[in-house]
Design a protein around this motif. Structure first.
Motif, PDB file in Angstrom:
ATOM      1  N   HIS A  97       0.895  -1.080  -0.086  1.00 17.86           N
ATOM      2  CA  HIS A  97       0.024   0.132   0.037  1.00 17.86           C
ATOM      3  C   HIS A  97       1.057   1.078  -0.163  1.00 17.86           C
ATOM      4  N   ALA A  98       0.916   1.922  -1.012  1.00 10.24           N
ATOM      5  CA  ALA A  98       1.822   3.166  -1.181  1.00 10.24           C
ATOM      6  C   ALA A  98       1.181   4.169  -2.331  1.00 10.24           C
ATOM      7  N   GLY A  99       1.343   5.451  -1.771  1.00 13.55           N
ATOM      8  CA  GLY A  99       0.930   6.387  -2.457  1.00 13.55           C
ATOM      9  C   GLY A  99      -0.767   6.692  -2.465  1.00 13.55           C
ATOM     10  N   GLU A 100      -1.381   6.085  -1.292  1.00  8.99           N
ATOM     11  CA  GLU A 100      -2.835   6.169  -1.079  1.00  8.99           C
ATOM     12  C   GLU A 100      -3.039   7.442  -0.404  1.00  8.99           C
ATOM     13  N   ALA A 101      -2.110   7.724   0.747  1.00 13.84           N
ATOM     14  CA  ALA A 101      -2.441   8.920   1.523  1.00 13.84           C
ATOM     15  C   ALA A 101      -0.927   9.734   2.117  1.00 13.84           C
ATOM     16  N   TYR A 102      -0.136   9.240   1.171  1.00 18.34           N
ATOM     17  CA  TYR A 102       0.908  10.022   1.220  1.00 18.34           C
ATOM     18  C   TYR A 102       1.722  10.197  -0.013  1.00 18.34           C
ATOM     19  N   GLY A 103       2.817  10.902  -0.216  1.00 16.27           N
ATOM     20  CA  GLY A 103       3.458  11.299  -1.448  1.00 16.27           C
ATOM     21  C   GLY A 103       4.188  10.304  -2.284  1.00 16.27           C
ATOM     22  N   ALA A 104       4.498  10.616  -3.228  1.00 16.65           N
ATOM     23  CA  ALA A 104       5.287   9.859  -4.355  1.00 16.65           C
ATOM     24  C   ALA A 104       6.564   9.136  -3.645  1.00 16.65           C
ATOM     25  N   GLU A 105       7.092   9.980  -2.641  1.00 13.81           N
ATOM     26  CA  GLU A 105       8.565   9.062  -2.065  1.00 13.81           C
ATOM     27  C   GLU A 105       8.142   7.794  -1.312  1.00 13.81           C
ATOM     28  N   SER A 106       6.936   7.739  -0.845  1.00 14.07           N
ATOM     29  CA  SER A 106       6.332   6.441  -0.372  1.00 14.07           C
ATOM     30  C   SER A 106       6.370   5.413  -1.369  1.00 14.07           C
ATOM     31  N   ILE A 107       6.072   5.657  -2.530  1.00 11.62           N
ATOM     32  CA  ILE A 107       6.142   4.910  -3.830  1.00 11.62           C
ATOM     33  C   ILE A 107       7.529   4.413  -3.998  1.00 11.62           C
ATOM     34  N   PHE A 108       8.433   5.379  -4.074  1.00  6.35           N
ATOM     35  CA  PHE A 108       9.567   5.085  -4.291  1.00  6.35           C
ATOM     36  C   PHE A 108      10.462   4.115  -3.356  1.00  6.35           C
ATOM     37  N   GLU A 109       9.954   4.357  -2.165  1.00  2.00           N
ATOM     38  CA  GLU A 109      10.291   3.515  -0.926  1.00  2.00           C
ATOM     39  C   GLU A 109       9.798   2.065  -1.105  1.00  2.00           C
ATOM     40  N   ALA A 110       8.656   2.010  -1.621  1.00  6.24           N
ATOM     41  CA  ALA A 110       8.045   0.510  -1.717  1.00  6.24           C
ATOM     42  C   ALA A 110       8.837  -0.447  -2.651  1.00  6.24           C
ATOM     43  N   HIS A 136      -2.742   1.112  -4.963  1.00  4.33           N
ATOM     44  CA  HIS A 136      -3.296   2.456  -5.267  1.00  4.33           C
ATOM     45  C   HIS A 136      -2.415   3.251  -6.109  1.00  4.33           C
ATOM     46  N   GLY A 137      -1.199   3.685  -5.529  1.00  6.35           N
ATOM     47  CA  GLY A 137      -0.301   4.465  -6.172  1.00  6.35           C
ATOM     48  C   GLY A 137      -0.756   5.762  -6.816  1.00  6.35           C
ATOM     49  N   TYR A 138      -2.086   6.346  -5.970  1.00  8.22           N
ATOM     50  CA  TYR A 138      -2.576   7.549  -6.602  1.00  8.22           C
ATOM     51  C   TYR A 138      -1.756   8.931  -6.692  1.00  8.22           C
ATOM     52  N   SER A 139      -0.857   8.908  -5.558  1.00  5.49           N
ATOM     53  CA  SER A 139      -0.088  10.110  -5.302  1.00  5.49           C
ATOM     54  C   SER A 139       0.876  10.419  -6.202  1.00  5.49           C
ATOM     55  N   LEU A 140       1.423   9.250  -6.943  1.00  2.05           N
ATOM     56  CA  LEU A 140       2.403   9.327  -8.170  1.00  2.05           C
ATOM     57  C   LEU A 140       2.369  10.651  -8.980  1.00  2.05           C
ATOM     58  N   CYS A 153      -7.683   1.670  -7.312  1.00  2.95           N
ATOM     59  CA  CYS A 153      -8.896   1.588  -6.624  1.00  2.95           C
ATOM     60  C   CYS A 153      -9.801   3.098  -6.801  1.00  2.95           C
ATOM     61  N   ILE A 154     -10.443   3.258  -7.689  1.00  2.19           N
ATOM     62  CA  ILE A 154     -10.866   4.644  -8.067  1.00  2.19           C
ATOM     63  C   ILE A 154     -12.090   5.127  -6.919  1.00  2.19           C
ATOM     64  N   THR A 155     -12.984   4.242  -6.676  1.00  3.41           N
ATOM     65  CA  THR A 155     -14.112   4.732  -5.506  1.00  3.41           C
ATOM     66  C   THR A 155     -13.260   5.152  -4.297  1.00  3.41           C
ATOM     67  N   SER A 156     -12.609   4.216  -3.907  1.00  2.00           N
ATOM     68  CA  SER A 156     -11.897   4.347  -2.665  1.00  2.00           C
ATOM     69  C   SER A 156     -11.140   5.431  -2.479  1.00  2.00           C
ATOM     70  N   ASN A 157     -10.268   5.809  -3.591  1.00  2.00           N
ATOM     71  CA  ASN A 157      -9.520   7.085  -3.297  1.00  2.00           C
ATOM     72  C   ASN A 157     -10.500   8.305  -3.422  1.00  2.00           C
ATOM     73  N   ALA A 195     -10.805  15.883  -1.524  1.00  2.27           N
ATOM     74  CA  ALA A 195     -10.108  16.639  -2.343  1.00  2.27           C
ATOM     75  C   ALA A 195     -10.118  16.668  -3.639  1.00  2.27           C
ATOM     76  N   ILE A 196      -9.940  15.217  -4.196  1.00  2.00           N
ATOM     77  CA  ILE A 196      -9.961  14.823  -5.738  1.00  2.00           C
ATOM     78  C   ILE A 196     -11.018  15.328  -6.386  1.00  2.00           C
ATOM     79  N   GLY A 197     -12.149  15.437  -5.552  1.00  4.53           N
ATOM     80  CA  GLY A 197     -13.560  15.878  -6.456  1.00  4.53           C
ATOM     81  C   GLY A 197     -14.150  14.948  -6.713  1.00  4.53           C
ATOM     82  N   ASP A 198     -14.298  15.147  -8.452  1.00  2.00           N
ATOM     83  CA  ASP A 198     -15.210  14.039  -9.176  1.00  2.00           C
ATOM     84  C   ASP A 198     -14.120  12.953  -9.836  1.00  2.00           C
ATOM     85  N   VAL A 199     -14.903  12.061 -10.348  1.00  2.00           N
ATOM     86  CA  VAL A 199     -13.984  11.109 -11.044  1.00  2.00           C
ATOM     87  C   VAL A 199     -13.219  11.510 -11.971  1.00  2.00           C
TER      88      VAL A 199
END
Length: 409
Positions: free
Chosen positions: A244-257, A268-272, A307-311, A317-321
């Motif tokens: 689980h990386a980049g769901e609620a933290y920045g891209a640096e968490s993805i790099f760490e993963a 997730h990877g959303y914050s990428l 996981c779009i709905t979950s995000n 703050a994302i707003g709509d899809v």
């Protein structure tokens, strides 16, 4: 959504869900039945009441989103309920054309040593429910004669990033009592290492289809690198890894993963593609960092479990899809697998998630087939690579058949 694809076609096409939490995906009426059977108190004993009070269409924050897990985990500590939940989850997926799933959960949340419910019993019970669904479905004539691809599954075991001294589960409460002179972070890591060792033992000695390791729980404040040794043990024992990386933290968490935990996939990877979420003060050019990381991920075909709905629910703050970062993942040609995360908590299905993804970009059939293919090519299949290739080939041939039947081109 593009009018190119009907709901009937999206439901009929073969799909995979690789990010699917068992304890977040119970049937609402099943939860009520299980709670009554086990004596677990719920805020409501009607589906409408649960939707109103617990499993909402939208949430104010991640904490509210996670609130419902206290009820699902409580009922799943009854082994009859756990087997039923696993079986029903598989059947619900099959009802919408999802023929491969990787069910993930934290087994230690279900354990209760005082009642003899240990790790092995939890895992065998979960597998029994999934296996029953597999045998029923694969016994159908259309599957046996090869007209339809068979159903299969793997289990991903989650370690927890954090848990309290009381209340998370009887197992964790007892562990803290036993190791009361240890620092809390040490206890958490001990639990994670115990879980991964037991997972590999059951895979190797008893043939359970435990295919991967994940780390779940609150991302901020509990970085994945603290569990590097756990991931190294999995890596050294040929157990595949997602984080689980980049769901609620920045891209640096993805790099760490990727660099600290050897992640084969990203949860997730959303914050990428949200450089403003980067908090590491040493990263001065955030946009450049994000772009380089995205290119790295795309080049190595590291799959992102989207996981779009979950995000949308956990990050208002994302707003709509149309503002979801999936559109950037698609534009950058990342290997994206459309997933539900939690079918109950997010009140969604894989078909619904595809509908949402298709609202963010105009996707021709070839690219849609690529998206479907990632679910079969990037999964942690519970057999060897050649068997996985053959299974993916069968599924994609069936995709072509369904597309022709629905006049989609």
């Amino acid at each position: 959504m593009s009018k190119r694809y009907s709901e009937a076609f999206l439901k009929a096409m073969p799909k995979a869900d690789l990010h699917l939490h068992l304890d977040g995906s119970l049937r609402p009426d099943g939860l009520i039945e299980m709670a009554k059977r086990s004596g677990v108190e719920l805020p409501s004993y009607t589906v409408e009441g649960l939707y109103e009070k617990v499993f909402k269409e939208s949430y104010n924050n991640l904490g509210e989103y996670l609130n419902g897990f206290q009820y699902t985990c409580a009922v799943l500590r009854d082994m009859e309920n756990l087997e039923q939940a696993a079986y029903e989850l598989a059947m619900d997926n099959l009802a919408e054309g999802v023929i491969y799933i990787e069910v993930r959960f934290a087994p230690q949340l279900m354990m209760d040593p005082s009642r003899g419910i240990d790790f092995d019993r939890v895992m065998h019970t979960t597998n029994a429910g999934l296996k029953r669904a597999k045998e029923e479905y694969n016994g159908q004539e259309e599957v046996r004669n090869g007209s339809k691809p068979p159903f299969d599954y793997g289990i991903i075991n989650c370690a927890m990033r954090m848990f309290g001294k009381k209340g998370f589960s009887p197992y964790y409460t007892q562990l803290f009592q036993t190791l009361r002179d240890h620092q809390p972070k040490h206890v958490i890591k001990i639990a994670a290492m115990e879980m991964i060792r037991a997972s590999i033992r059951l895979r190797d000695e008893e043939g359970l289809p435990i295919v991967g390791l994940d780390i779940a729980g609150q991302e901020m404040g509990y970085p994945a690198h603290e569990f590097k040794e756990v991931y190294e043990y999995a890596h050294q024992n040929f157990l595949l890894k997602t984080v689980h990386a980049g769901e609620a933290y920045g891209a640096e968490s993805i790099f760490e993963a990727l660099t600290q935990c050897y992640a084969d996939r990203l949860g997730h990877g959303y914050s990428l593609f949200s450089p403003e979420m980067i908090q590491d003060p040493t990263i001065t050019d955030k946009e450049s960092y994000a772009n380089k990381l995205a290119s790295f991920i795309a080049d190595r075909r590291i799959a992102v479990e989207v996981c779009i709905t979950s995000n949308l629910q956990t990050n208002p703050a994302i707003g709509d899809v149309t503002q979801h970062n999936f559109k950037h993942m698609y534009a950058h040609r990342l290997a994206t697998v459309i997933c539900t995360d939690n079918r109950l908590v997010s009140r969604t299905t894989v078909t619904r998630e595809y509908e949402l993804a298709l609202q963010t970009a105009e996707v021709p059939l070839k690219r849609l087939k690529d998206m479907v293919a990632y679910g079969f090519k990037k999964n942690f299949f519970p057999a060897n690579y050649l068997a996985k290739r053959e299974y993916a080939k069968h599924a994609l041939q069936y995709f072509d058949k369904v597309a022709a039947e629905h006049n989609v081109s």
